[in-house]
Design a protein around this motif. Structure first.
Motif, PDB file in Angstrom:
ATOM      1  N   TYR A  65       0.674  -1.048   0.043  1.00  0.00           N
ATOM      2  CA  TYR A  65       0.140  -0.053  -0.101  1.00  0.00           C
ATOM      3  C   TYR A  65       0.849   1.360  -0.186  1.00  0.00           C
ATOM      4  O   TYR A  65       0.676   2.140  -0.452  1.00  0.00           O
ATOM      5  CB  TYR A  65      -0.791   0.020   1.219  1.00  0.00           C
ATOM      6  CG  TYR A  65      -1.980   0.932   1.261  1.00  0.00           C
ATOM      7  CD1 TYR A  65      -3.124   1.102   0.748  1.00  0.00           C
ATOM      8  CD2 TYR A  65      -1.586   2.365   1.776  1.00  0.00           C
ATOM      9  CE1 TYR A  65      -4.133   1.989   0.838  1.00  0.00           C
ATOM     10  CE2 TYR A  65      -2.426   3.549   2.000  1.00  0.00           C
ATOM     11  CZ  TYR A  65      -3.716   3.313   1.512  1.00  0.00           C
ATOM     12  OH  TYR A  65      -4.538   4.259   1.436  1.00  0.00           O
ATOM     13  N   LEU A  66       1.989   1.183   0.970  1.00  0.00           N
ATOM     14  CA  LEU A  66       2.780   2.148   1.052  1.00  0.00           C
ATOM     15  C   LEU A  66       3.559   2.668  -0.386  1.00  0.00           C
ATOM     16  O   LEU A  66       3.745   3.858  -0.881  1.00  0.00           O
ATOM     17  CB  LEU A  66       3.724   2.249   2.089  1.00  0.00           C
ATOM     18  CG  LEU A  66       4.670   3.296   2.275  1.00  0.00           C
ATOM     19  CD1 LEU A  66       4.127   4.805   2.638  1.00  0.00           C
ATOM     20  CD2 LEU A  66       5.811   2.930   3.585  1.00  0.00           C
ATOM     21  N   ASP A  67       3.948   1.466  -1.017  1.00  0.00           N
ATOM     22  CA  ASP A  67       4.901   1.679  -2.219  1.00  0.00           C
ATOM     23  C   ASP A  67       3.846   2.329  -3.215  1.00  0.00           C
ATOM     24  O   ASP A  67       4.371   3.258  -4.070  1.00  0.00           O
ATOM     25  CB  ASP A  67       5.356   0.215  -2.570  1.00  0.00           C
ATOM     26  CG  ASP A  67       6.626  -0.050  -1.978  1.00  0.00           C
ATOM     27  OD1 ASP A  67       7.191   0.701  -1.419  1.00  0.00           O
ATOM     28  OD2 ASP A  67       7.047  -1.354  -1.808  1.00  0.00           O
ATOM     29  N   LYS A  68       2.664   1.858  -3.416  1.00  0.00           N
ATOM     30  CA  LYS A  68       1.869   2.101  -4.590  1.00  0.00           C
ATOM     31  C   LYS A  68       1.530   3.765  -4.360  1.00  0.00           C
ATOM     32  O   LYS A  68       1.349   4.639  -5.244  1.00  0.00           O
ATOM     33  CB  LYS A  68       0.436   1.396  -4.519  1.00  0.00           C
ATOM     34  CG  LYS A  68       0.679   0.092  -5.045  1.00  0.00           C
ATOM     35  CD  LYS A  68      -0.499  -0.456  -5.340  1.00  0.00           C
ATOM     36  CE  LYS A  68      -0.627  -2.004  -5.671  1.00  0.00           C
ATOM     37  NZ  LYS A  68      -1.574  -2.884  -5.702  1.00  0.00           N
ATOM     38  N   LEU A  69       1.233   4.114  -2.984  1.00  0.00           N
ATOM     39  CA  LEU A  69       1.074   5.597  -2.738  1.00  0.00           C
ATOM     40  C   LEU A  69       2.320   6.593  -3.215  1.00  0.00           C
ATOM     41  O   LEU A  69       2.130   7.542  -3.681  1.00  0.00           O
ATOM     42  CB  LEU A  69       0.835   5.783  -1.129  1.00  0.00           C
ATOM     43  CG  LEU A  69       0.431   7.068  -0.836  1.00  0.00           C
ATOM     44  CD1 LEU A  69      -0.731   7.852  -1.403  1.00  0.00           C
ATOM     45  CD2 LEU A  69       0.378   7.152   0.898  1.00  0.00           C
ATOM     46  N   ARG A  70       3.422   5.942  -2.775  1.00  0.00           N
ATOM     47  CA  ARG A  70       4.729   6.604  -2.921  1.00  0.00           C
ATOM     48  C   ARG A  70       4.754   6.934  -4.650  1.00  0.00           C
ATOM     49  O   ARG A  70       5.121   7.705  -5.301  1.00  0.00           O
ATOM     50  CB  ARG A  70       5.645   5.878  -2.644  1.00  0.00           C
ATOM     51  CG  ARG A  70       5.971   6.116  -1.165  1.00  0.00           C
ATOM     52  CD  ARG A  70       7.131   5.521  -0.372  1.00  0.00           C
ATOM     53  NE  ARG A  70       7.410   5.673   0.849  1.00  0.00           N
ATOM     54  CZ  ARG A  70       8.159   5.041   1.748  1.00  0.00           C
ATOM     55  NH1 ARG A  70       8.849   3.910   1.146  1.00  0.00           N
ATOM     56  NH2 ARG A  70       8.447   5.420   2.872  1.00  0.00           N
ATOM     57  N   ILE A  71       4.609   5.746  -5.360  1.00  0.00           N
ATOM     58  CA  ILE A  71       4.749   5.737  -7.034  1.00  0.00           C
ATOM     59  C   ILE A  71       3.712   6.421  -7.551  1.00  0.00           C
ATOM     60  O   ILE A  71       4.054   7.351  -8.607  1.00  0.00           O
ATOM     61  CB  ILE A  71       4.577   4.407  -7.448  1.00  0.00           C
ATOM     62  CG1 ILE A  71       5.601   3.388  -6.776  1.00  0.00           C
ATOM     63  CG2 ILE A  71       4.620   4.229  -8.915  1.00  0.00           C
ATOM     64  CD1 ILE A  71       6.940   3.971  -6.983  1.00  0.00           C
ATOM     65  N   GLU A  72       2.650   6.518  -6.968  1.00  0.00           N
ATOM     66  CA  GLU A  72       1.460   7.672  -7.652  1.00  0.00           C
ATOM     67  C   GLU A  72       1.831   8.913  -7.288  1.00  0.00           C
ATOM     68  O   GLU A  72       1.746   9.857  -8.351  1.00  0.00           O
ATOM     69  CB  GLU A  72       0.143   7.302  -6.805  1.00  0.00           C
ATOM     70  CG  GLU A  72      -0.789   6.094  -7.253  1.00  0.00           C
ATOM     71  CD  GLU A  72      -0.884   6.408  -8.819  1.00  0.00           C
ATOM     72  OE1 GLU A  72      -1.258   7.156  -9.265  1.00  0.00           O
ATOM     73  OE2 GLU A  72      -0.573   5.280  -9.585  1.00  0.00           O
ATOM     74  N   ARG A  73       2.383   9.372  -6.221  1.00  0.00           N
ATOM     75  CA  ARG A  73       3.236  10.695  -5.928  1.00  0.00           C
ATOM     76  C   ARG A  73       4.284  10.994  -6.873  1.00  0.00           C
ATOM     77  O   ARG A  73       4.324  12.221  -7.352  1.00  0.00           O
ATOM     78  CB  ARG A  73       3.397  10.773  -4.612  1.00  0.00           C
ATOM     79  CG  ARG A  73       3.933  12.307  -4.207  1.00  0.00           C
ATOM     80  CD  ARG A  73       2.963  13.441  -4.475  1.00  0.00           C
ATOM     81  NE  ARG A  73       3.590  14.769  -4.081  1.00  0.00           N
ATOM     82  CZ  ARG A  73       3.346  15.854  -4.773  1.00  0.00           C
ATOM     83  NH1 ARG A  73       2.469  15.929  -5.883  1.00  0.00           N
ATOM     84  NH2 ARG A  73       3.715  16.871  -4.474  1.00  0.00           N
ATOM     85  N   ALA A  74       5.167   9.928  -7.168  1.00  0.00           N
ATOM     86  CA  ALA A  74       6.230  10.093  -7.917  1.00  0.00           C
ATOM     87  C   ALA A  74       5.760  10.312  -9.249  1.00  0.00           C
ATOM     88  O   ALA A  74       6.484  11.036 -10.144  1.00  0.00           O
ATOM     89  CB  ALA A  74       7.061   8.677  -7.861  1.00  0.00           C
ATOM     90  N   ARG A  75       4.647   9.608  -9.598  1.00  0.00           N
ATOM     91  CA  ARG A  75       4.482  10.105 -11.192  1.00  0.00           C
ATOM     92  C   ARG A  75       4.076  11.554 -11.474  1.00  0.00           C
ATOM     93  O   ARG A  75       4.221  12.031 -12.306  1.00  0.00           O
ATOM     94  CB  ARG A  75       2.910   9.128 -11.629  1.00  0.00           C
ATOM     95  CG  ARG A  75       3.036   7.831 -11.683  1.00  0.00           C
ATOM     96  CD  ARG A  75       1.772   7.233 -11.802  1.00  0.00           C
ATOM     97  NE  ARG A  75       1.747   5.850 -11.927  1.00  0.00           N
ATOM     98  CZ  ARG A  75       1.469   5.015 -12.880  1.00  0.00           C
ATOM     99  NH1 ARG A  75       1.356   5.756 -13.952  1.00  0.00           N
ATOM    100  NH2 ARG A  75       1.404   3.933 -12.985  1.00  0.00           N
ATOM    101  N   GLU A  76       3.335  12.160 -10.285  1.00  0.00           N
ATOM    102  CA  GLU A  76       2.780  13.629 -10.381  1.00  0.00           C
ATOM    103  C   GLU A  76       4.178  14.619 -10.515  1.00  0.00           C
ATOM    104  O   GLU A  76       4.335  15.510 -11.231  1.00  0.00           O
ATOM    105  CB  GLU A  76       2.383  14.075  -9.305  1.00  0.00           C
ATOM    106  CG  GLU A  76       0.864  13.192  -9.160  1.00  0.00           C
ATOM    107  CD  GLU A  76       0.042  13.363  -7.628  1.00  0.00           C
ATOM    108  OE1 GLU A  76       0.693  14.137  -7.018  1.00  0.00           O
ATOM    109  OE2 GLU A  76      -0.911  12.760  -7.618  1.00  0.00           O
ATOM    110  N   LEU A  77       5.324  14.103  -9.624  1.00  0.00           N
ATOM    111  CA  LEU A  77       6.307  14.778  -9.593  1.00  0.00           C
ATOM    112  C   LEU A  77       7.281  14.530 -11.015  1.00  0.00           C
ATOM    113  O   LEU A  77       7.626  15.730 -11.400  1.00  0.00           O
ATOM    114  CB  LEU A  77       7.347  14.497  -8.497  1.00  0.00           C
ATOM    115  CG  LEU A  77       6.616  14.791  -7.020  1.00  0.00           C
ATOM    116  CD1 LEU A  77       7.495  14.335  -5.938  1.00  0.00           C
ATOM    117  CD2 LEU A  77       6.317  16.201  -6.940  1.00  0.00           C
TER     118      LEU A  77
END
Length: 254
Positions: free
Chosen positions: A193-205
């Protein structure tokens, strides 16, 4: 009469009943005793009670009703196994309660009554009734609040060195149990769950043209190579490829 406990009252024991009985008596090997370990069932029952899950509690009790007679054979041994299971589960449950004395007083009869029943069927039926009433009195809303607080915290601090053990300390839970509760609530393990959240935020950045190593740090990955492997796992391409693709498409990823 000696077999009344297993086969019930007001019936004649038939020759056909002897075959499962003989199999039961010869099946008391080390493997069956391990399968019917009261400690194991006490933990499962405790989780069911703590999560206020009727379905889980019924499943555990039905397993006990099948496994204990096969493993222990005699009325005394079967009753002792039930009593031990209930004692361990109750003690573990009480340890996490504010009103521990009241909880003990309300539910200690679950243990003592085991020895009062004349048949296995009575023992199981009354135990099921007691435990379902117990769960019915339990406010499961507390765990919903805990899960909401936990998710809010993760979404606010995903870029930090978050570990399940840290959250378990914060919310005063056993880390293994909190992990099971989290997966039951979200459908995913904590780390996934944490990894997916981080990757979603990384996409935005990355869509903003920020360099890969900077994005890694901003979303909580101290190691850029580790970030690269995680991003590729969830996004299907490397971070740099993703950034180039998005910028080529005018800031959207399709």
């Amino acid at each position: 009469m000696e077999r009344t406990f297993l086969f019930g009252m007001e019936r004649v024991m038939l020759p056909s009943d002897l075959h499962p009985l003989e199999a039961m008596n010869t099946g008391m090997d080390e493997a069956s005793n391990k399968t019917a370990d009261p400690v194991r069932y006490a933990e499962k029952l405790y989780y069911a009670l703590d999560m206020a899950s009727r379905e889980a509690a019924l499943r555990v009790l039905k397993e006990m009703a099948v496994q204990f007679p096969q493993a222990y054979g005699t009325e005394a041994a079967i009753k002792a196994a039930f009593a031990q299971t209930f004692t361990l589960a109750l003690n573990k449950y009480v340890a996490g309660q504010d009103q521990s004395r009241a909880v003990l007083e309300d539910h200690s009869s679950l243990i003592t009554d085991v020895y009062a029943y004349s048949t296995l069927g009575e023992l199981v039926d009354h135990s099921v009734e007691h435990i379902l009433q117990w769960i019915g009195q339990t406010d499961s809303g507390g765990k919903e609040i805990i899960m909401k607080q936990m998710l809010d915290f993760i979404h606010s601090h995903y870029n930090e060195n978050l570990r399940l053990e840290l959250l378990a300390d914060m919310f005063n839970y056993n880390s293994g149990y909190l992990g099971k509760l989290f997966k039951s609530h979200t459908g995913e393990a904590f780390n996934a769950y944490l990894d997916k959240l981080r990757i979603e935020r990384a996409r935005e950045l990355l869509a903003q043209g920020i360099k890969v190593h900077q994005v890694a740090g901003r979303v909580g990955y101290a190691n850029a190579d580790y970030f690269h492997s995680k991003f590729k796992k969830y996004a299907g391409m490397s971070p740099s490829s993703y950034r180039n693709r998005v910028q080529k498409n005018g800031g959207t990823d399709g």
